[in-house]
Design a protein around this motif. Structure first.
Motif, short mmCIF file in Angstrom:
data_model
loop_
_atom_site.label_atom_id
_atom_site.label_comp_id
_atom_site.label_asym_id
_atom_site.label_seq_id
_atom_site.Cartn_x
_atom_site.Cartn_y
_atom_site.Cartn_z
N GLY A 169 -6.90 -10.80 5.02
CA GLY A 169 -6.09 -11.92 4.57
C GLY A 169 -4.78 -12.10 5.33
N LEU A 170 -4.49 -11.22 6.30
CA LEU A 170 -3.24 -11.35 7.05
C LEU A 170 -3.38 -12.38 8.16
CD1 LEU A 170 -2.09 -7.62 7.43
CD2 LEU A 170 -1.56 -9.26 5.60
N GLY A 171 -2.29 -13.11 8.42
CA GLY A 171 -2.30 -14.13 9.44
C GLY A 171 -1.90 -13.58 10.80
N ALA A 172 -1.91 -14.46 11.81
CA ALA A 172 -1.60 -14.06 13.18
C ALA A 172 -0.18 -13.51 13.30
CB ALA A 172 -1.79 -15.24 14.13
N MET A 173 0.78 -14.15 12.60
CA MET A 173 2.16 -13.69 12.67
C MET A 173 2.30 -12.29 12.08
SD MET A 173 5.64 -15.49 11.21
CE MET A 173 5.36 -16.93 12.24
N GLU A 174 1.62 -12.03 10.99
CA GLU A 174 1.70 -10.71 10.35
C GLU A 174 1.05 -9.63 11.22
OE1 GLU A 174 1.64 -12.39 5.76
OE2 GLU A 174 -0.19 -12.24 6.97
N LEU A 175 -0.05 -9.98 11.86
CA LEU A 175 -0.69 -9.02 12.76
C LEU A 175 0.19 -8.75 13.99
CD1 LEU A 175 -4.40 -10.21 12.57
CD2 LEU A 175 -3.38 -8.18 11.50
N ASP A 176 0.92 -9.79 14.43
CA ASP A 176 1.88 -9.59 15.52
C ASP A 176 2.99 -8.65 15.09
OD1 ASP A 176 0.57 -11.11 17.39
OD2 ASP A 176 1.76 -12.93 17.04
N ASN A 177 3.44 -8.80 13.83
CA ASN A 177 4.44 -7.88 13.30
C ASN A 177 3.95 -6.44 13.40
OD1 ASN A 177 6.15 -9.97 12.54
ND2 ASN A 177 5.39 -10.05 10.43
N LEU A 178 2.71 -6.24 13.00
CA LEU A 178 2.13 -4.90 13.01
C LEU A 178 2.08 -4.34 14.43
CD1 LEU A 178 0.70 -2.49 11.77
CD2 LEU A 178 -1.43 -3.81 11.80
N ARG A 179 1.65 -5.15 15.39
CA ARG A 179 1.58 -4.69 16.78
C ARG A 179 2.96 -4.34 17.31
NH1 ARG A 179 -3.06 -8.18 16.97
NH2 ARG A 179 -1.76 -10.05 17.19
N ASP A 180 3.96 -5.12 16.93
CA ASP A 180 5.33 -4.84 17.37
C ASP A 180 5.80 -3.49 16.81
OD1 ASP A 180 5.50 -7.18 18.78
OD2 ASP A 180 6.61 -8.28 17.23
N TRP A 181 5.51 -3.25 15.53
CA TRP A 181 5.91 -1.97 14.93
C TRP A 181 5.18 -0.80 15.57
CZ3 TRP A 181 10.06 -0.83 12.42
CH2 TRP A 181 10.72 -1.80 11.66
#
Length: 259
Positions: free
Chosen positions: A230-242
Motif C-alpha cells: 500500500g505504500l506509494g512511490a514517494m514513500e518507497l523513495d523515502n525508504l531508499r534514501d534512509w
C-alpha cells in the motif's frame, strides 16, 4: 659602505616598529616569516607519529563491511585483513590505494595471497590450510612485517543471523550488547547513534525491523515491520534514501532469518 653602529641599528629597529622605513619593515617581516616556517618544518619533521594511537578503530566488522574500505571512499581508511586481523594501511596509500601495485588487496582478506606470493584476486581469502610449510613461513613473515608497520584496528567476524525475537535483545537495555535495528532484513549496528536509538532516544526503532516506519517517516512502534504493501512511490523513495544513509553511516552486521 660604512657599517652602522649598534645605536644606529637600535634606532632603525625602533623606526621599523613605528612604521617608518617600510622597505626595512617588509624585509624584517619576510625574514621573520621565513625563519618561523623553517623552524616549524623542522619541528614537525622531528616528531614521531604514533600510527597505532592515531588510527581509528573499526572494531568487529563483517567481510562486506571490510570491502567498503578499499580506498575509493576518501572518508574511509584503507584496510586489509590478515587471518581476520584488520590493519589500517592508509599510510601506504600509494601502494594500496586506487592505482597502487597492491590496490586489489584493499578491503580484502589477503592471507592466502601473501602466503602464495600471488597477485591473483581469487587468492584474497583466509584459506591457508592447504599451503605448503614454505608458504606458511612466507605468510608468517608478512604478518610480522605488516603488523610492525601498520596499526591493528579491528577483526573480521562472521555476519550475525538473528530472528526477530533475537533482534529484540539488542534494543539498548543491555549495555553489554550493541544497539541493532533492521531495514528490509539487513541488520545495522547503530550504537554510535545511541542518543537517537538508545532507550532514551527519540526513535524507538532499536531491536526492530523498521522498513515501513522509515518509509512512512513514522515513529510509531506499530509501523516497525517490513510490510510495504500500500505504500506509494514517494514513500518507497523515502525508504531508499534512509537505506542509503544507513549504509554510509552505520556498519552492517548481519541479516534477519525466519523464526
Amino acid at each position: 659602505m660604512q657599517v652602522p653602529s649598534w645605536d644606529e641599528l637600535q634606532n632603525l629597529l625602533i623606526d621599523c616598529l613605528n612604521g617608518k622605513h617600510l622597505w626595512a619593515t617588509a624585509l624584517a617581516v619576510f625574514i621573520g616569516t621565513f625563519l618561523f616556517m623553517a623552524l616549524k618544518s623542522w619541528w614537525d619533521a622531528s616528531q614521531t607519529i604514533d600510527l597505532q594511537a592515531s588510527a581509528i578503530q573499526v572494531g568487529d566488522i563483517i567481510p562486506t563491511e571490510l570491502a567498503k574500505y578499499d580506498g575509493h571512499d576518501p572518508f574511509r581508511a584503507i584496510l586489509v585483513s590478515l587471518r581476520g586481523t584488520i590493519l589500517d594501511v592508509s599510510a601506504g596509500k600509494e601502494m594500496y590505494g586506487p592505482g597502487g601495485s597492491y590496490a586489489h588487496f584493499a578491503g580484502k582478506e589477503v592471507a592466502r595471497a601473501l602466503g602464495k606470493m600471488t597477485m591473483d584476486p581469487k587468492d584474497c581469502t583466509d584459506k591457508v590450510d592447504d599451503l605448503t610449510p614454505e608458504q606458511l613461513k612466507t605468510l608468517e613473515d608478512w604478518e610480522t612485517k605488516l603488523k610492525a608497520k601498520y596499526p591493528v584496528v579491528g577483526k573480521v567476524v562472521p555476519p550475525k543471523r538473528l530472528t526477530l525475537q533475537q533482534l529484540r535483545e539488542y534494543g539498548g537495555q543491555d549495555k553489554s550488547k550493541p544497539i541493532l535495528l533492521a531495514i528490509r532484513g539487513v541488520i545495522f549496528n547503530v550504537s554510535r547513534g545511541a542518543e537517537f536509538y538508545g532507550p532514551d532516544g527519540i526513535y524507538p526503532f532499536a531491536g526492530h525491523e523498521c522498513a515501513r516506519a522509515f518509509a512512512l517517516i513514522s515513529t510509531d512502534v506499530a509501523d516497525c515491520n517490513d510490510n510495504l504493501e500500500g505504500l506509494g512511490a514517494m514513500e518507497l523513495d523515502n525508504l531508499r534514501d534512509w537505506e542509503a544513509k544507513f549504509n554510509f553511516k552505520y556498519p552492517i552486521v548481519g541479516s534477519l532469518v525466519k523464526e
